[in-house]
Design a protein around this motif. Sequence first.
Motif: not given
Length: 253
Positions: A102-106
């Motif tokens: 997980g984290g920043s999708t963008a």
Amino acid sequence: MTGTILTMGGGGFSMADDRSVPAPLDDFLLSLVESPRGAGGLPRVCFVGTASGDAASYVDGFTTAFAGRAETSVLPLFYYDQIPGGDLRAHVLAQDVVYVGGGSTANLLALWRLHGLDEVLREAAAAGTVLAGISAGMNCWYEGSVTDSYGPLAALPDGLGLLPGSACPHYDGEAERRPTYLDLVGTGALPTGYAADDGVALLWRDGELVEAVSEREGAGAYRVHRAGDALDTGDAVESLEVAESPLEVRLLP
């Protein structure tokens, strides 16, 4: 053919209190491997931590969680010289499972496209590698998603599109996820899609939803869609109604 993809709204080793104790969702993921290629008959599992900037603590958590259960490796795009064998494509194609954190999708999507990893993953899935992920690692496989990559939760209609529609992880784990997703689907900012509570995963094969499973009793999964036609008010598009259709969820042992 898009192959087998397991998308997790939350849970697994990422959210476990004790990562030395196998998480049911991770056990289920390993069970999807039909012919393990690792040493001693263990599955080869590669962790991709791009969304967290290849955070060392996340990598350590993965290694601890899968110790003795898999032949583990990491694909560190922020430290390209550390990619096993120095060949991104060859390493990914040799895996039984690619597990996305997980984290920043963008940020994840931007870097994957820059390095060509998005196309390599498509190739791997078609060849039999199981793709999986939690949170951003859930979002990335769909056409669009709800993300906090830019701060407040917002629509990101720019996923890889290996799976149809949109996605919303942490549906019961973060207070603003559900109302935001309902609004985004209702106004057409995101297409019809799927929401998963923490501890719930959706199993897909060749673009078709097979089942929803959970490591938490009472946790749910939903198909979120517009129940009525959109109304054009002239200034904005509003939905007549947004519906949540609960999916049957199987509780894992």
